[in-house]
Scaffold this motif. Structure first.
Motif, PDB file in Angstrom:
ATOM      1  N   MET A   1     -34.742   0.239  -4.251  1.00 43.94           N
ATOM      2  CA  MET A   1     -33.640   1.151  -4.051  1.00 43.94           C
ATOM      3  C   MET A   1     -33.267   1.745  -5.395  1.00 43.94           C
ATOM      4  O   MET A   1     -33.221   1.049  -6.397  1.00 43.94           O
ATOM      5  N   GLY A   2     -33.030   3.043  -5.394  1.00 41.39           N
ATOM      6  CA  GLY A   2     -32.626   3.710  -6.622  1.00 41.39           C
ATOM      7  C   GLY A   2     -31.972   5.035  -6.304  1.00 41.39           C
ATOM      8  O   GLY A   2     -31.987   5.501  -5.167  1.00 41.39           O
ATOM      9  N   TYR A   3     -31.392   5.656  -7.327  1.00 38.75           N
ATOM     10  CA  TYR A   3     -30.770   6.955  -7.152  1.00 38.75           C
ATOM     11  C   TYR A   3     -31.293   7.935  -8.184  1.00 38.75           C
ATOM     12  O   TYR A   3     -31.764   7.536  -9.250  1.00 38.75           O
ATOM     13  N   SER A   4     -31.272   9.221  -7.845  1.00 37.03           N
ATOM     14  CA  SER A   4     -31.771  10.309  -8.670  1.00 37.03           C
ATOM     15  C   SER A   4     -33.261  10.107  -8.950  1.00 37.03           C
ATOM     16  O   SER A   4     -34.039  10.016  -8.010  1.00 37.03           O
ATOM     17  N   PHE A   5     -33.665   9.982 -10.213  1.00 39.30           N
ATOM     18  CA  PHE A   5     -35.087   9.736 -10.507  1.00 39.30           C
ATOM     19  C   PHE A   5     -35.519   8.381  -9.965  1.00 39.30           C
ATOM     20  O   PHE A   5     -36.655   8.199  -9.537  1.00 39.30           O
ATOM     21  N   GLY A   6     -34.605   7.420  -9.944  1.00 41.58           N
ATOM     22  CA  GLY A   6     -34.900   6.118  -9.342  1.00 41.58           C
ATOM     23  C   GLY A   6     -35.069   6.218  -7.837  1.00 41.58           C
ATOM     24  O   GLY A   6     -35.790   5.430  -7.224  1.00 41.58           O
ATOM     25  N   GLY A   7     -34.433   7.213  -7.228  1.00 40.08           N
ATOM     26  CA  GLY A   7     -34.564   7.442  -5.789  1.00 40.08           C
ATOM     27  C   GLY A   7     -35.940   7.957  -5.417  1.00 40.08           C
ATOM     28  O   GLY A   7     -36.553   7.483  -4.463  1.00 40.08           O
ATOM     29  N   SER A  22     -40.940  -3.383   2.401  1.00 40.65           N
ATOM     30  CA  SER A  22     -40.685  -3.091   3.805  1.00 40.65           C
ATOM     31  C   SER A  22     -39.447  -2.219   3.990  1.00 40.65           C
ATOM     32  O   SER A  22     -39.126  -1.843   5.097  1.00 40.65           O
ATOM     33  N   MET A  23     -38.759  -1.908   2.895  1.00 40.83           N
ATOM     34  CA  MET A  23     -37.556  -1.088   2.955  1.00 40.83           C
ATOM     35  C   MET A  23     -37.495  -0.192   1.727  1.00 40.83           C
ATOM     36  O   MET A  23     -37.905  -0.604   0.642  1.00 40.83           O
ATOM     37  N   ILE A  24     -36.976   1.014   1.932  1.00 40.83           N
ATOM     38  CA  ILE A  24     -36.819   1.976   0.841  1.00 40.83           C
ATOM     39  C   ILE A  24     -35.394   2.497   0.876  1.00 40.83           C
ATOM     40  O   ILE A  24     -34.917   2.950   1.915  1.00 40.83           O
ATOM     41  N   GLY A  25     -34.738   2.452  -0.252  1.00 41.19           N
ATOM     42  CA  GLY A  25     -33.423   3.060  -0.401  1.00 41.19           C
ATOM     43  C   GLY A  25     -33.526   4.164  -1.434  1.00 41.19           C
ATOM     44  O   GLY A  25     -33.693   3.880  -2.616  1.00 41.19           O
ATOM     45  N   ALA A  26     -33.469   5.408  -0.997  1.00 39.42           N
ATOM     46  CA  ALA A  26     -33.570   6.553  -1.898  1.00 39.42           C
ATOM     47  C   ALA A  26     -32.265   7.339  -1.837  1.00 39.42           C
ATOM     48  O   ALA A  26     -32.047   8.131  -0.932  1.00 39.42           O
ATOM     49  N   MET A  27     -31.409   7.074  -2.797  1.00 42.55           N
ATOM     50  CA  MET A  27     -30.104   7.723  -2.850  1.00 42.55           C
ATOM     51  C   MET A  27     -30.204   8.942  -3.767  1.00 42.55           C
ATOM     52  O   MET A  27     -30.619   8.824  -4.917  1.00 42.55           O
ATOM     53  N   SER A  28     -29.860  10.090  -3.234  1.00 45.86           N
ATOM     54  CA  SER A  28     -29.932  11.342  -3.994  1.00 45.86           C
ATOM     55  C   SER A  28     -31.252  11.472  -4.746  1.00 45.86           C
ATOM     56  O   SER A  28     -31.280  11.754  -5.930  1.00 45.86           O
ATOM     57  N   PRO A  29     -32.381  11.244  -4.065  1.00 47.35           N
ATOM     58  CA  PRO A  29     -33.656  11.270  -4.771  1.00 47.35           C
ATOM     59  C   PRO A  29     -33.964  12.666  -5.311  1.00 47.35           C
ATOM     60  O   PRO A  29     -33.733  13.663  -4.641  1.00 47.35           O
ATOM     61  N   SER A  30     -34.473  12.716  -6.515  1.00 46.40           N
ATOM     62  CA  SER A  30     -34.812  13.990  -7.163  1.00 46.40           C
ATOM     63  C   SER A  30     -36.171  14.469  -6.672  1.00 46.40           C
ATOM     64  O   SER A  30     -37.163  14.453  -7.405  1.00 46.40           O
ATOM     65  N   LEU A  31     -36.221  14.907  -5.432  1.00 45.41           N
ATOM     66  CA  LEU A  31     -37.482  15.305  -4.819  1.00 45.41           C
ATOM     67  C   LEU A  31     -38.033  16.613  -5.378  1.00 45.41           C
ATOM     68  O   LEU A  31     -39.187  16.945  -5.148  1.00 45.41           O
ATOM     69  N   TRP A  32     -37.243  17.332  -6.142  1.00 42.21           N
ATOM     70  CA  TRP A  32     -37.671  18.585  -6.755  1.00 42.21           C
ATOM     71  C   TRP A  32     -38.666  18.347  -7.889  1.00 42.21           C
ATOM     72  O   TRP A  32     -39.399  19.262  -8.270  1.00 42.21           O
ATOM     73  N   VAL A  33     -38.735  17.123  -8.407  1.00 46.18           N
ATOM     74  CA  VAL A  33     -39.628  16.815  -9.527  1.00 46.18           C
ATOM     75  C   VAL A  33     -41.074  17.129  -9.128  1.00 46.18           C
ATOM     76  O   VAL A  33     -41.497  16.833  -8.020  1.00 46.18           O
ATOM     77  N   GLY A  34     -41.814  17.725 -10.026  1.00 44.85           N
ATOM     78  CA  GLY A  34     -43.222  18.033  -9.779  1.00 44.85           C
ATOM     79  C   GLY A  34     -43.413  19.055  -8.677  1.00 44.85           C
ATOM     80  O   GLY A  34     -44.355  18.943  -7.886  1.00 44.85           O
ATOM     81  N   ASN A  35     -42.503  20.045  -8.628  1.00 47.78           N
ATOM     82  CA  ASN A  35     -42.576  21.088  -7.596  1.00 47.78           C
ATOM     83  C   ASN A  35     -42.604  20.505  -6.186  1.00 47.78           C
ATOM     84  O   ASN A  35     -43.349  20.975  -5.330  1.00 47.78           O
ATOM     85  N   GLU A  36     -41.826  19.462  -5.976  1.00 49.75           N
ATOM     86  CA  GLU A  36     -41.685  18.815  -4.660  1.00 49.75           C
ATOM     87  C   GLU A  36     -43.011  18.252  -4.133  1.00 49.75           C
ATOM     88  O   GLU A  36     -43.229  18.175  -2.931  1.00 49.75           O
ATOM     89  N   LYS A  37     -43.862  17.809  -5.024  1.00 48.47           N
ATOM     90  CA  LYS A  37     -45.170  17.252  -4.642  1.00 48.47           C
ATOM     91  C   LYS A  37     -45.027  16.073  -3.690  1.00 48.47           C
ATOM     92  O   LYS A  37     -45.864  15.852  -2.821  1.00 48.47           O
ATOM     93  N   ILE A  38     -43.957  15.314  -3.827  1.00 49.24           N
ATOM     94  CA  ILE A  38     -43.777  14.149  -2.957  1.00 49.24           C
ATOM     95  C   ILE A  38     -43.702  14.547  -1.483  1.00 49.24           C
ATOM     96  O   ILE A  38     -44.108  13.780  -0.615  1.00 49.24           O
ATOM     97  N   LEU A  39     -43.224  15.753  -1.190  1.00 47.29           N
ATOM     98  CA  LEU A  39     -43.180  16.201   0.195  1.00 47.29           C
ATOM     99  C   LEU A  39     -44.604  16.343   0.748  1.00 47.29           C
ATOM    100  O   LEU A  39     -44.865  15.972   1.895  1.00 47.29           O
ATOM    101  N   GLU A  40     -45.517  16.830  -0.075  1.00 46.73           N
ATOM    102  CA  GLU A  40     -46.929  16.906   0.328  1.00 46.73           C
ATOM    103  C   GLU A  40     -47.495  15.501   0.528  1.00 46.73           C
ATOM    104  O   GLU A  40     -48.254  15.260   1.469  1.00 46.73           O
TER     105      GLU A  40
END
Length: 143
Positions: A1-7, A22-40
Motif C-alpha cells: 500500500m502506498g500513495y502518490s509515487f508509492g501508489g 494478494s492485496m493492493i492499496g493504491a492511494m492517489s497513485p501517480s498513474l501519469w508517470v511514464g505517459n500512463e504506461k501502467i494503463l497499457e
C-alpha cells in the motif's frame, strides 16, 4: 500500500508479483508517470486473484485512476468485492487527505476468510526515533 509515487509502485508490484501479494492499496497513485504506461500494462495483464483499492481526491490533477478502474472491471474484477474505488470529494494530493482515508483500504483488506468480522478498528499512531536516517529524526508507526 502506498500513495502518490508509492501508489503506482504498489499497483505495479502487486499486479506483477501476484504470487507474493494478494492485496493492493493504491492511494492517489501517480498513474501519469511514464505517459500512463501502467494503463497499457494493466490492459495486457490477465485477471489476478486479489483485492485492489484505488482512490484519489477530486481536486487532484490525475484523472487516470478512473481509467484504471474501468480497465480492471472490464477484466471481470467485481466492483465492491475484488476492486474498490473511492473519490474523496474536495480532497487534494497531500498527506492530510491520505491520513483521513488510509483506514478504508485496511477495512477492505480484512482477509479472504469468510468467518472474519471487523468488530473494532482503532488505529494507534506513535512517533519513533530512527537510527537509519539522520535527516529525519522520527517516523510514524501504525499499530
Amino acid at each position: 500500500m502506498g500513495y502518490s509515487f508509492g501508489g503506482i509502485l504498489s499497483l505495479w508490484m502487486g499486479m506483477k508479483y501476484s504470487d507474493v501479494f494478494s492485496m493492493i492499496g493504491a492511494m492517489s497513485p501517480s498513474l501519469w508517470v511514464g505517459n500512463e504506461k501502467i494503463l497499457e500494462d494493466l490492459e495486457a495483464m490477465p485477471k489476478k486473484d486479489m483485492k485492489i483499492w484505488l482512490d484519489r481526491g477530486s481536486e487532484e490533477f490525475d484523472p487516470s485512476v478512473r481509467q484504471a478502474v474501468n480497465i480492471l472491471t472490464s477484466k471481470n474484477y467485481i466492483y465492491g468485492k475484488d476492486i474498490m474505488y473511492y473519490e474523496d470529494k474536495g480532497a487534494r494530493h497531500d498527506g492530510e487527505a491520505w491520513t483521513k482515508r488510509f483506514m478504508y483500504p485496511l477495512i477492505m483488506f480484512k482477509g479472504k476468510m469468510k468467518d472474519i468480522k471487523m468488530i473494532d478498528f482503532v488505529p494507534q499512531l506513535a512517533a519513533r526515533e530512527t537510527p537509519y536516517r539522520k535527516d529525519r529524526e522520527r517516523f510514524v508507526i501504525i499499530n
